[in-house]
Motif scaffolding. Structure first.
Motif, PDB file in Angstrom:
ATOM      1  N   LYS A  80       0.811  -1.220   0.000  1.00  6.91           N
ATOM      2  CA  LYS A  80       0.000   0.000   0.000  1.00  6.91           C
ATOM      3  C   LYS A  80       0.845   1.270   0.000  1.00  6.91           C
ATOM      4  O   LYS A  80       0.327   2.363   0.199  1.00  6.91           O
ATOM      5  N   ARG A  81       2.152   1.114  -0.272  1.00  6.21           N
ATOM      6  CA  ARG A  81       3.045   2.282  -0.170  1.00  6.21           C
ATOM      7  C   ARG A  81       3.953   2.455  -1.379  1.00  6.21           C
ATOM      8  O   ARG A  81       4.574   3.498  -1.524  1.00  6.21           O
ATOM      9  N   ILE A  82       4.032   1.461  -2.225  1.00  5.38           N
ATOM     10  CA  ILE A  82       4.896   1.544  -3.413  1.00  5.38           C
ATOM     11  C   ILE A  82       4.039   1.306  -4.645  1.00  5.38           C
ATOM     12  O   ILE A  82       3.440   0.237  -4.794  1.00  5.38           O
ATOM     13  N   GLU A  83       3.956   2.297  -5.519  1.00  2.00           N
ATOM     14  CA  GLU A  83       3.141   2.192  -6.723  1.00  2.00           C
ATOM     15  C   GLU A  83       4.058   2.328  -7.946  1.00  2.00           C
ATOM     16  O   GLU A  83       4.808   3.292  -8.064  1.00  2.00           O
ATOM     17  N   LEU A  84       3.969   1.357  -8.843  1.00  2.00           N
ATOM     18  CA  LEU A  84       4.833   1.329 -10.022  1.00  2.00           C
ATOM     19  C   LEU A  84       3.995   1.045 -11.265  1.00  2.00           C
ATOM     20  O   LEU A  84       3.198   0.103 -11.284  1.00  2.00           O
ATOM     21  N   SER A  85       4.196   1.857 -12.291  1.00  2.00           N
ATOM     22  CA  SER A  85       3.580   1.625 -13.596  1.00  2.00           C
ATOM     23  C   SER A  85       4.694   1.557 -14.636  1.00  2.00           C
ATOM     24  O   SER A  85       5.570   2.425 -14.667  1.00  2.00           O
ATOM     25  N   ILE A  86       4.650   0.517 -15.464  1.00  2.00           N
ATOM     26  CA  ILE A  86       5.646   0.331 -16.520  1.00  2.00           C
ATOM     27  C   ILE A  86       4.915   0.129 -17.843  1.00  2.00           C
ATOM     28  O   ILE A  86       3.938  -0.622 -17.905  1.00  2.00           O
ATOM     29  N   ASP A  87       5.390   0.812 -18.892  1.00  2.00           N
ATOM     30  CA  ASP A  87       4.801   0.668 -20.218  1.00  2.00           C
ATOM     31  C   ASP A  87       5.898   0.490 -21.255  1.00  2.00           C
ATOM     32  O   ASP A  87       6.945   1.152 -21.184  1.00  2.00           O
ATOM     33  N   ALA A  88       5.647  -0.387 -22.212  1.00  2.00           N
ATOM     34  CA  ALA A  88       6.501  -0.535 -23.394  1.00  2.00           C
ATOM     35  C   ALA A  88       5.627  -0.329 -24.618  1.00  2.00           C
ATOM     36  O   ALA A  88       4.503  -0.847 -24.673  1.00  2.00           O
ATOM     37  N   TYR A  89       6.122   0.424 -25.596  1.00  2.00           N
ATOM     38  CA  TYR A  89       5.275   0.766 -26.732  1.00  2.00           C
ATOM     39  C   TYR A  89       6.050   0.676 -28.047  1.00  2.00           C
ATOM     40  O   TYR A  89       7.283   0.743 -28.095  1.00  2.00           O
ATOM     41  N   HIS A  90       5.264   0.527 -29.114  1.00  2.00           N
ATOM     42  CA  HIS A  90       5.787   0.519 -30.484  1.00  2.00           C
ATOM     43  C   HIS A  90       4.805   1.360 -31.294  1.00  2.00           C
ATOM     44  O   HIS A  90       3.619   1.036 -31.390  1.00  2.00           O
ATOM     45  N   LYS A  91       5.278   2.444 -31.873  1.00  2.00           N
ATOM     46  CA  LYS A  91       4.414   3.361 -32.625  1.00  2.00           C
ATOM     47  C   LYS A  91       5.024   3.612 -33.994  1.00  2.00           C
ATOM     48  O   LYS A  91       6.182   4.025 -34.094  1.00  2.00           O
ATOM     49  N   GLN A  92       4.239   3.366 -35.035  1.00  4.77           N
ATOM     50  CA  GLN A  92       4.743   3.523 -36.395  1.00  4.77           C
ATOM     51  C   GLN A  92       3.816   4.453 -37.180  1.00  4.77           C
ATOM     52  O   GLN A  92       2.637   4.163 -37.354  1.00  4.77           O
ATOM     53  N   ALA A  93       4.370   5.581 -37.617  1.00  2.59           N
ATOM     54  CA  ALA A  93       3.593   6.585 -38.343  1.00  2.59           C
ATOM     55  C   ALA A  93       3.872   6.472 -39.837  1.00  2.59           C
ATOM     56  O   ALA A  93       5.028   6.386 -40.257  1.00  2.59           O
ATOM     57  N   ALA A  94       2.802   6.490 -40.630  1.00 10.02           N
ATOM     58  CA  ALA A  94       2.937   6.371 -42.081  1.00 10.02           C
ATOM     59  C   ALA A  94       2.186   7.512 -42.757  1.00 10.02           C
ATOM     60  O   ALA A  94       1.434   8.253 -42.115  1.00 10.02           O
ATOM     61  N   SER A  95       2.400   7.650 -44.065  1.00  8.30           N
ATOM     62  CA  SER A  95       1.754   8.703 -44.868  1.00  8.30           C
ATOM     63  C   SER A  95       2.029  10.080 -44.281  1.00  8.30           C
ATOM     64  O   SER A  95       1.142  10.935 -44.195  1.00  8.30           O
ATOM     65  N   LEU A  96       3.270  10.301 -43.863  1.00 10.03           N
ATOM     66  CA  LEU A  96       3.625  11.545 -43.198  1.00 10.03           C
ATOM     67  C   LEU A  96       3.426  12.733 -44.127  1.00 10.03           C
ATOM     68  O   LEU A  96       3.797  12.714 -45.304  1.00 10.03           O
TER      69      LEU A  96
END
Length: 1000
Positions: A689-705
């Protein structure tokens, strides 16, 4: 309905209905007869004695909380605490009192033989039960499958600024804020999870109080919610490729009216970082090594142009607000005055903000909200060239005559190249702007049936802007046109209506919410500009001019967006969650063949800690897995008519004295939305109740720039907008909050960090680069922001000449590395260094003990390279003897004799070897860690405030930008990260402020 009379002393009867209602009445014969008729007969069995309970409700700091709801459980009997947190309620022994207030955990207390019950409410933690504003609704954090960061208003306002972007710096992982100027009139840039566009905007979509766009002032912000992945941004997917920032402003709460006054005052000074200019003696000594034109008269003056250009600026911010209301009507009204003098002379910003948020429950089915916000801003810009002169003017030249009047540098002896004394210009020239920004929202919610609600959210916004500049004929700038003035005005308005149908229901352990939205946004803009000359001295009125500099300009534009979307949210037993959305949107900015874009988003999450098999894992308070995938779009940062063929009015195209037009932009009917595909996986865990951790890994690919491609002059066009290329961003980010001590001494730490890697995957039409030969060409296989230039190899120890790398290949294609002092022979290469950082983050610590509080906040950037272009002028190795030079930074040295291993070449007067030309010589490590804020506060004891009828009072002292650790040789390593360049920068300022917060 049966009446239960509760007989009390003093001739009063309390009538208690069996549905929970109660009221008191005088014990008259008539009233008792009424009771007798209704109940036929009163017996001892239904006579119950009530107990009067009194008490005080306070927060964890021991300060009273007004407006707390105290109710008898399972009844409709209830009261609210007064301004001093006190309450009185009558209840039956054995019943349960429920204490509840927004932002605090509810408490339940059973009445025994008590007549006094005091309560201390605990603030809500950031656990999974917290309610967040996301998309077009609110959700519990447990229901969210996407990547979301929340910054509360209190954590936002530790730093002093009137710009939200500046306040967000370092507060959330993956959110990178950078600024190119320390002027209070300039803003900052925000990039979320890396840049994914070339010409189009990389700014996140801003949503205020449920609608796209809108106005706000940081003092009115309740929370900031940052949506980063596809599942989180789903409902804004058509314009959310760069993330979404949702601004929620404050609202009133039922209870006693609360009045707050917050005030801070202080001063700011320019930060010079590692940068120092030479004084007269140092410059004379340096130039004597290579320049034979020196004369002793130069030593007669030692002007510190930097100190003349910069000053101690004053900072003021004052806010007054009132909030409160009843169960049916709630209001929040505030006003803010903000004045910041820039550290550069004749530069300041003044802002006035007014907001009123009113919500009214019209009936059991109808709720109405009206939100109005107005911001009036006045900006003054330095019109004298003081910033540039502060860097390059020679200390040999005097700023003032013997009678202390400013020297007119155009006449007499002046050693500096530009012959410019900004102190003289400052007397005459002005540059200023003012704007009025108003938005009004009218929102209506209608409960059609129990589980079905229709909402219509509507906003109108208008902006009036005017800028003026005047160059007096007596100044150097104004002499060319015998006095000139220019003015420009613009007017924009937008109207948006968003109509929403929401269904939600629970079927046993199954929970379902379905949302359908139809939305349209219309915008209009017009502008007018003029530039005149031949003005009398001291007269900036256009009517006194006798000629024009350029023909007046004007124009008007319109645009339109329309959107339809649907979303379904499902969860089973508060363990398994899924969300799916689909968005289709039309934009008038795109070609006739592809004006619409279709986007979808999917997300799922699993709260493992709610599983039966996990109940005995005591160290883990909560554990949640998240995953999402979807598409988002981008339509910002291009012209309103980017797909159309355009003509421009040109004096060169006139014929027989009549105005003419020439082609400027080639049409592209296939131009369409930028599209981004994004995947995210995340983990949220709370320990002990005292340690809060959030972890995220992402992959983002933009096209038709979206990209404006220049065309050869032979085509007759300047260029054409096209969809080009494909860019990928990958990264990992985390946010860690720990409650280190929780008793009398409290210590909480928050640490966030984000890593991002960018790569260009494709450029269309068979090309390898978007911009051939540019410093950052945007090339396939490379970081989008990677630098391309000759590689500096230092100094030839034999003769002090500059050296660059020269890479040559033999007939077999094998590459050999050699070194050359011929700049034109140096190889232009991709350096492997980028203006994008490898990681960014922030670290905050908050301490509390009794009435004292202390907070510290650091932000940091690592791994980016900044091109320090201004060194071209004041680190020129003798090329510019008529510009002042910088003192060599720590560890730098200059060649003097054969055999010297140094960083700087031998200075040569008027050198022609391009030692200071574009190369990695001026490409510097832009990494830094900065103590962004320290605040020490003290809550005045309640006993001191009671007589003055003050609920809370806090005094504090705060410091911004106190300390920076960096290797960068300029005034400040922080630059706009997309361009990565530092040139004659307006440095950031250190601020020291004193403040007072009072609640009545």
């Amino acid at each position: 309905m049966k009446i239960k009379p509760l007989l009390l002393l003093g001739g009063v009867v309390v009538l208690s209905f069996n549905n929970g209602y109660a009221f008191t009445t005088k014990s008259t014969t008539e009233n008792l007869n009424v009771i007798s008729v209704l109940n036929e007969k009163l017996t001892e069995d239904n006579i119950v004695q009530l107990t009067r309970i009194t008490g005080t409700v306070k927060d964890k700091a021991g300060l009273p909380i007004p407006g707390v709801s105290i109710s008898v459980k399972n009844t409709k009997v209830g009261v609210l605490t007064d301004n001093n947190g006190k309450y009185i309620i009558d209840a039956e022994v054995g019943s349960i009192l429920v204490f509840s207030f927004t932002g605090f955990k509810s408490q339940e207390i059973r009445i025994e033989n008590d007549t006094s019950i005091d309560v201390n409410l605990e603030e809500m933690s950031t656990e999974l039960g917290t309610v967040l504003v996301v998309g077009y609704s609110t959700k519990k954090q447990s229901e969210i499958s996407g990547s979301v960061s929340v910054v509360t208003g209190e954590k936002l306002r530790d730093v002093t600024s009137n710009e939200l972007s500046s306040l967000l710096q370092g507060k959330a992982p993956g959110v990178v804020v950078s600024t190119a100027s320390g002027s209070p009139t300039s803003g900052s840039n925000i990039i979320i999870r890396g840049a994914g566009s070339i010409n189009a905007s990389t700014d996140p979509l801003i949503v205020v109080d449920g609608n796209i766009g809108g106005n706000y002032n940081p003092t009115d912000v309740e929370t900031i919610t940052i949506l980063k992945d596809a599942a989180a941004t789903g409902l804004y997917g058509s314009r959310a490729a760069n993330g979404v920032i949702i601004v929620t402003t404050k609202t009133g709460k039922a209870g006693v009216t609360k009045v707050d006054f917050n005030s801070s005052m202080g001063y700011s000074e320019a930060s010079t970082g590692n940068f120092k200019l030479m004084n007269t003696a140092q410059l004379y000594d340096y130039q004597s090594k290579f320049y034979t034109g020196l004369t002793p008269e130069r030593l007669n003056n030692d002007t510190d142009w930097w100190n003349l250009a910069f000053r101690t600026g004053m900072v003021n911010s004052h806010t007054a607000s009132a909030s409160g209301g009843s169960e049916n009507t709630k209001f929040y009204v505030s006003g803010n005055y903000y004045k910041e003098e820039g550290t550069l002379i004749n530069n300041d910003k003044t802002g006035y903000n007014f907001r009123t948020n009113i919500s009214q429950k019209l009936s059991e089915k109808f709720n109405l909200s009206v939100l109005l916000n107005g911001i009036f801003t006045k900006d003054n810009y330095n019109a004298s060239g003081a910033l540039y002169d502060a860097y390059v003017n020679l200390p040999f030249d005097p700023a003032f005559n013997g009678d202390l009047t400013p020297v007119d540098s155009r006449y007499g002896t002046w050693y500096g190249r530009d012959r410019d004394n900004f102190m003289h210009t400052l007397q005459y020239n002005t540059s200023k702007a003012k704007s009025l920004n108003v938005s009004a929202d009218i929102n209506l919610d209608y409960k059609i049936i129990k589980n079905l609600t229709f909402s219509t959210y509507n906003r109108g916004k208008l902006v009036n802007y005017r800028s003026d500049s005047f160059s007096d004929k007596r100044s150097k700038d104004g002499a060319t046109n015998n006095g000139s003035a220019s003015a420009s005005t613009s007017y924009t308005n937008t109207f948006l209506t968003s109509n929403r149908l929401r269904y939600s229901n629970t079927f046993g352990k199954h929970n379902l919410a379905v949302l359908a939205v139809g939305e349209i946004e219309y915008g209009y803009a017009e502008s007018l500009g003029a530039n005149v000359k031949n003005l009398p001295a001291g007269r900036d009125a256009f009517s006194t001019a006798t000629d024009i500099v350029t023909n007046p300009t004007s124009g008007n534009d319109t645009y339109q967006f329309s959107k339809y979307l649907g979303q379904a949210d499902y969860n089973y037993d508060n363990r398994y969650f899924a969300v799916a959305s689909y968005v289709t949107e039309y934009s008038s900015r795109f070609g006739s063949n592809n004006p619409s874009g279709n986007f979808y988003q999917l997300g799922a999450s699993w709260i493992i800690s709610n599983e039966a098999f996990f109940k005995n894992v005591k160290p883990v308070t909560s554990l949640k897995l998240r995953a999402s995938y979807g598409t988002t779009g981008n339509a910002y940062g291009i012209g309103y008519y980017a797909a159309l063929g355009l003509y421009s009015i040109s004096s060169g195209a006139s014929y027989a004295g009549l105005p003419g037009a020439a082609p400027s932009q080639k049409a592209n009917p296939d131009l369409t939305w930028e599209k981004s595909k994004a995947a995210n996986i995340g983990l949220d865990i709370t320990l002990f109740k005292r340690i809060e951790l959030s972890i995220d890994a992402y992959h983002k690919q933009a096209a038709s720039l979206l990209f404006f491609r220049p065309l050869p002059a032979t085509t007759g066009y300047n260029g054409v907008y096209e969809n080009v290329g494909n860019v990928r961003n990958r990264g990992v980010e985390f946010n860690l909050t720990t409650k280190n001590f929780v008793k009398a001494f409290k210590w909480e730490t928050n640490f966030n960090m984000a890593f991002n890697r960018n790569k260009v995957l494709e450029v269309n039409q068979g090309r390898n680069e978007v911009s051939n030969g540019a410093r950052q060409p945007i090339a396939v296989g490379h970081d989008m922001d990677e630098w391309f230039m000759p590689v500096w190899s230092g100094v030839n120890p034999d003769n002090g000449a500059p050296l660059w790398e020269n890479r040559v290949k033999d007939a077999d294609g094998k590459e050999f590395l050699s070194y050359t002092s011929n700049y034109n022979a140096a190889s232009r290469v991709y350096t492997g260094k980028s203006s994008a950082p490898k990681f960014t983050g922030g670290l905050s610590n908050n301490f509390e003990y009794k009435n004292f509080s202390l907070s510290t906040f650091f932000n940091f950037v690592y791994g980016n390279y900044v091109y320090n272009e201004s060194r071209f002028l004041f680190d020129s190795d003798g090329l510019y003897e008529s510009y002042n030079q910088m003192q060599l930074a720590s560890g730098w040295n200059r060649w003097e004799k054969p055999g010297d291993l140094v960083t700087h070449p031998k200075p040569v007067h008027g050198r022609a070897d391009n030692a200071n030309a574009l190369s990695t010589r001026f490409l510097e490590d832009g990494s830094y860690i900065r103590l962004r804020n320290v605040t020490l506060g003290y809550n005045l004891p309640t006993s001191w405030l009671t007589k003055a009828k003050i609920n809370k009072a806090r005094i504090f002292i705060s410091g911004d930008n106190i300390w920076t650790l960096t290797k960068f040789s300029g005034t400040d390593p922080e630059v706009e990260l997309r361009t990565g360049e530092s040139y004659i920068k307006y440095p950031i300022s250190r601020k020291l402020l004193f403040g007072l917060n009072v609640s009545l």
